[in-house]
Design a protein around this motif. Structure first.
Motif, mmCIF file in Angstrom:
data_model
loop_
_atom_site.group_PDB
_atom_site.id
_atom_site.type_symbol
_atom_site.label_atom_id
_atom_site.label_comp_id
_atom_site.label_asym_id
_atom_site.label_seq_id
_atom_site.Cartn_x
_atom_site.Cartn_y
_atom_site.Cartn_z
ATOM 1 N N SER A 64 57.291 -94.970 -63.891
ATOM 2 C CA SER A 64 58.216 -94.594 -64.873
ATOM 3 C C SER A 64 58.420 -93.561 -65.647
ATOM 4 O O SER A 64 59.223 -92.869 -65.927
ATOM 5 C CB SER A 64 58.123 -95.991 -65.691
ATOM 6 O OG SER A 64 57.149 -95.903 -66.530
ATOM 7 N N THR A 65 56.999 -92.811 -65.887
ATOM 8 C CA THR A 65 57.019 -91.646 -66.521
ATOM 9 C C THR A 65 57.846 -90.401 -65.648
ATOM 10 O O THR A 65 58.472 -89.485 -66.336
ATOM 11 C CB THR A 65 55.647 -91.244 -66.777
ATOM 12 O OG1 THR A 65 55.156 -92.194 -67.697
ATOM 13 C CG2 THR A 65 55.528 -90.057 -67.658
ATOM 14 N N ILE A 66 57.645 -90.450 -64.431
ATOM 15 C CA ILE A 66 57.915 -89.333 -63.660
ATOM 16 C C ILE A 66 59.394 -89.350 -63.565
ATOM 17 O O ILE A 66 60.100 -88.176 -63.628
ATOM 18 C CB ILE A 66 57.272 -89.409 -62.265
ATOM 19 C CG1 ILE A 66 55.589 -89.070 -62.208
ATOM 20 C CG2 ILE A 66 58.102 -88.616 -61.309
ATOM 21 C CD1 ILE A 66 55.323 -89.424 -60.937
ATOM 22 N N VAL A 67 59.982 -90.316 -63.521
ATOM 23 C CA VAL A 67 61.544 -90.589 -63.430
ATOM 24 C C VAL A 67 62.234 -90.323 -64.687
ATOM 25 O O VAL A 67 63.467 -90.115 -64.560
ATOM 26 C CB VAL A 67 62.031 -91.765 -62.531
ATOM 27 C CG1 VAL A 67 61.206 -91.774 -61.259
ATOM 28 C CG2 VAL A 67 61.750 -93.135 -63.565
ATOM 29 N N MET A 68 61.611 -90.581 -65.735
ATOM 30 C CA MET A 68 62.357 -90.724 -66.971
ATOM 31 C C MET A 68 63.268 -89.312 -67.119
ATOM 32 O O MET A 68 64.267 -89.159 -67.480
ATOM 33 C CB MET A 68 61.231 -90.839 -68.519
ATOM 34 C CG MET A 68 61.027 -92.140 -68.600
ATOM 35 S SD MET A 68 59.849 -92.361 -69.926
ATOM 36 C CE MET A 68 59.732 -94.064 -69.884
ATOM 37 N N VAL A 410 53.366 -90.573 -71.253
ATOM 38 C CA VAL A 410 52.305 -89.708 -70.735
ATOM 39 C C VAL A 410 51.012 -90.203 -71.696
ATOM 40 O O VAL A 410 50.142 -90.509 -71.084
ATOM 41 C CB VAL A 410 52.605 -88.415 -70.753
ATOM 42 C CG1 VAL A 410 51.429 -87.319 -70.871
ATOM 43 C CG2 VAL A 410 53.439 -87.640 -69.933
ATOM 44 N N GLY A 411 51.431 -90.293 -72.750
ATOM 45 C CA GLY A 411 50.273 -90.885 -73.696
ATOM 46 C C GLY A 411 49.919 -92.155 -73.348
ATOM 47 O O GLY A 411 48.587 -92.425 -73.201
ATOM 48 N N ALA A 412 50.783 -92.990 -73.110
ATOM 49 C CA ALA A 412 50.583 -94.531 -72.707
ATOM 50 C C ALA A 412 49.734 -94.446 -71.331
ATOM 51 O O ALA A 412 48.701 -95.215 -71.048
ATOM 52 C CB ALA A 412 51.839 -95.193 -72.497
ATOM 53 N N THR A 413 50.040 -93.653 -70.386
ATOM 54 C CA THR A 413 49.358 -93.514 -69.154
ATOM 55 C C THR A 413 47.943 -93.010 -69.218
ATOM 56 O O THR A 413 47.134 -93.480 -68.675
ATOM 57 C CB THR A 413 50.379 -92.803 -68.001
ATOM 58 O OG1 THR A 413 51.788 -93.114 -68.168
ATOM 59 C CG2 THR A 413 49.965 -92.786 -66.732
#
Length: 550
Positions: A64-68, A410-413
Motif C-alpha cells: 500500500s505504501t509503494i502505490v500511494m 513508511v513509518g508504520a511499515t
C-alpha cells in the motif's frame, strides 16, 4: 490538464452522494485491517508462521505504501473515479485469494495484493474529499468519515473473533467479497467525478525508483532483525545499499522530470514538511498498537479471539468520538495546532501505560489504556492530513495527500518491521526456553514455538499455559518503549506548526473542473457549504507551494 467535459455543478446533494461511495470503500478497507489483527494469532499458528508473522502486516503495508504516490499523482493527472473503482476491485479479488490460501507465504502474497488496492482506497478517499469540500469545512466531513471508520473498526474485531471461535479464520476474508461488491456498485453509480487527459509525460522512472527505494528500505529493516540473517548479513546490507542508490536516483530523476510523481518543491514548504513528519511518527506509534495489541490480549491475557475483539472496541470508540469532535472544532475555529499537539501528548501518556502491562494486568485497566490511546489518535490523525492539503495548491492536492500518507505508512511499515522483529525474536527465544524446560528436544521446542496458537494454548497444562503467557508479556511490553522517542518528536513538531487560514474553496472549483450552483441571491444551492467560487490568487497551477507559506 484539460477536462473531457463541461465543469460539473457542485451542490450539497452531490457532495453527500459522492460521500456515499467514499464511506462504503473506507468501511471495506478498515473492516479488513481490524479483522486480520484479531485473527492473526490463529492464522499464523495454523499456517505455521509464528516466527514470520510480521510479514502478514508488513506485506500489506509495504504494498500500500509503494502505490500511494502512484494513486495520488495519477489521480491529479487523470481523475480519481476510475482509479477508485480499480482499487476496490483489486482489494476484493485479493481478499478471495487470501481466504483460499493454504500456505503461509501464499497468504502473505495475497495480503500484499490487498495492499495494492487498500493504498488506493485510503489516498483517493482523502483526495476526493479535498476535491469537493473547502479546507475550512472539510473537518466536519472527515469527522463523518472517521465515524464510519470507527464503526467498521469496532465491527472488525467482533467479526474476526466470531469467525475464529465459531467458524474458521478464512471467513475474515470471505466477508470482504459481498462488502467489496457493494462498495464497487455504490462507486459506479454514486461517484461521479470529472476525468482528464494527461498533457505531460508520466513519470515512470520516478515511480520505479521510488518503488525500489521503498521496498529495499523495508527489506533492509526486516532482514536486519531476522534471526536467519541479522545485521551482519551481506544480504541485509545489500538491500541497505540498494535503498541508498534508489533514493539518490529518485531525487535526481524528480529534479529533472517534466511532471514528477512527488515534486521536490513540496519540501520547500515548511508546513507541509512538518505535517508529513508528524504523520511518519504517528504511523510508528499507531501500528505498534494496532498490530500487536490483539496478540497481547489473546495470549498474554488469556482471552479468546472474540474477547480480544471486544476489548479493542474502547480504543476505536475513543478515536471515533475525538475524530468527530476535533473535526468540528477545526472547522469552527480554524485552529489545528493546539488540537494536534494535545492528541500526540495523549498518545504518549497511553504508550507509557502500555509499558506497564503484564499477564496479570486487569482487563478493565487494558480497556482504559486503549480508550486513552484511541482518543489521542482521533485528535490528531485527520487534522494532519488537512494541514498538508491546505498547505499546497489545489492542482497537486492528490500528490500532497499521497505523499503525507506515504511517509506515515513508511513509518508504520518500518515500525511494524523493526518492532515486530524485536517482538518475534524475543518471543521465539522465550517460547523455545519454555518448551525446552518441559523436556522437549531442541527441534521439538522450535517446532512447538512456531505453531502455538490460542486453541493449542488452551489444551496445555496450567503450568505450561502460565509460562507461555508470561513469555508473551515479557516479549511485547518493552517494545512500547521504543515508540516514545518518535512521539516526543511529533509533539515538538506539532507545537511549532504555523497557524495559517484554511482555504475557503473546494479543489474542483479551484481547478475550474466544477462550479457552484448559485441561485439569484448568490448563495450556494441547497445551502451547500462546499466552498466559494472565488479563486485564491496565492495558489497557482505552476507552483504547488502557496506564496503565504514559502
Amino acid at each position: 490538464m484539460t477536462t473531457t467535459a463541461a465543469p460539473m455543478v457542485l451542490t450539497r446533494r452531490r457532495v453527500w452522494t459522492i460521500f456515499a461511495a467514499l464511506l462504503a470503500a473506507m468501511f471495506l478497507s478498515s473492516l479488513d485491517q481490524t479483522i486480520v489483527s484479531t485473527a492473526m494469532p490463529t492464522i499464523v499458528g495454523q499456517l505455521g508462521g509464528v516466527e514470520h508473522q510480521m510479514w502478514i502486516t508488513t506485506a500489506y503495508l509495504l504494498a500500500s505504501t509503494i502505490v500511494m504516490p502512484i494513486y495520488g499523482k495519477f489521480g491529479d493527472v487523470l481523475g480519481r473515479r476510475h482509479l477508485f473503482l480499480i482499487a476496490i476491485a483489486l482489494f476484493t479479488l485479493a481478499s478471495l485469494g487470501a481466504a483460499l490460501s493454504s500456505t503461509f507465504w501464499a497468504f502473505v502474497i495475497f495480503r500484499g495484493l490487498q495492499g495494492l488496492g487498500g493504498g488506493g482506497l485510503m489516498i483517493l478517499s482523502q483526495a476526493i474529499i479535498a476535491d469537493v469540500t473547502p479546507a475550512d469545512q472539510r473537518g466536519k466531513y472527515m469527522g463523518v468519515l472517521g465515524a464510519a471508520f470507527g464503526v467498521s473498526a469496532i465491527a472488525g474485531p467482533l467479526l474476526g473473533g466470531y469467525f475464529v471461535d465459531h467458524l474458521t479464520w478464512h471467513w475474515a476474508f470471505y466477508i470482504n467479497i459481498p462488502v467489496g461488491i457493494a462498495a464497487f456498485l455504490v462507486g459506479v453509480f454514486a461517484l461521479q467525478l470529472p476525468s482528464k487527459l494527461a498533457t505531460r509525460r508520466i513519470d515512470v522512472p520516478g515511480v520505479v525508483a521510488l518503488s525500489a527505494a521503498t521496498a529495499s528500505l523495508i527489506l533492509f529493516a526486516d532482514l536486519g532483525g531476522d534471526d536467519a540473517h541479522g545485521w551482519d548479513s551481506p544480504l541485509t546490507w545489500g538491500f541497505g545499499a540498494l535503498f541508498l542508490l534508489a533514493a539518490a536516483a529518485f531525487v535526481l530523476i524528480e529534479s529533472r522530470a517534466e511532471d514528477p510523481i512527488i515534486p521536490l518543491s513540496l519540501f520547500r514548504n515548511r508546513l507541509f514538511v512538518q505535517s508529513t513528519a508528524i504523520g511518519l511518527a504517528l504511523g510508528i506509534g499507531m501500528f505498534s498498537v494496532l498490530g500487536f495489541m490483539p496478540t497481547f490480549l489473546q495470549m498474554a491475557s488469556g482471552t479468546s479471539a472474540a474477547e480480544s475483539g471486544l476489548l479493542m472496541i474502547p480504543m476505536m470508540a475513543g478515536m471515533m468520538a475525538t475524530s468527530i469532535a476535533s473535526g468540528a472544532y477545526v472547522s469552527r475555529t480554524g485552529r489545528y495546532r493546539i488540537i494536534s499537539a494535545a492528541g500526540v501528548l495523549v498518545m504518549i501518556g497511553a504508550v507509557l501505560l502500555f509499558t506497564t502491562m503484564t499477564a496479570q494486568t486487569p482487563i478493565w485497566v487494558i480497556i482504559a489504556y486503549l480508550m486513552v490511546f484511541g482518543a489521542g489518535l482521533g485528535l490528531v490523525m485527520q487534522n494532519i492530513v488537512l494541514v498538508a492539503q491546505n498547505a499546497v495548491s489545489a492542482t497537486v492536492v492528490g500528490t500532497a495527500t499521497s505523499t503525507t500518507n506515504y511517509f506515515r505508512e513508511v513509518g508504520a511499515t518500518l515500525g511494524t518491521a523493526v518492532f515486530g522483529t524485536v517482538f518475534a525474536s524475543r518471543l521465539t527465544e522465550r517460547l523455545v526456553a519454555v518448551f525446552s524446560g518441559s523436556g522437549a528436544s531442541a527441534d521439538q521446542a522450535s517446532s512447538a514455538a512456531s505453531s502455538i496458537d490460542p486453541s493449542t494454548l488452551a489444551e496445555l497444562p496450567q503450568t505450561m499455559r502460565d509460562a507461555i503467557v508470561g513469555a508473551y508479556a515479557e516479549a511485547l511490553s518493552p517494545v512500547f518503549w521504543y515508540v516514545l522517542p518518535f512521539l516526543a518528536a511529533a509533539v515538538l513538531l506539532a507545537i511549532t506548526l504555523k497557524q495559517v487560514p484554511l482555504s475557503h474553496e473546494a479543489g474542483l472549483v479551484a481547478r475550474g473542473e466544477a462550479v457552484l450552483e448559485e441561485p439569484a441571491d448568490g448563495t450556494p444551492a441547497d445551502g451547500a457549504p462546499v466552498g466559494t467560487a472565488a479563486q485564491e490568487s496565492s495558489r497557482t497551477d505552476e507552483d504547488p507551494v502557496p506564496a503565504t507559506l514559502r
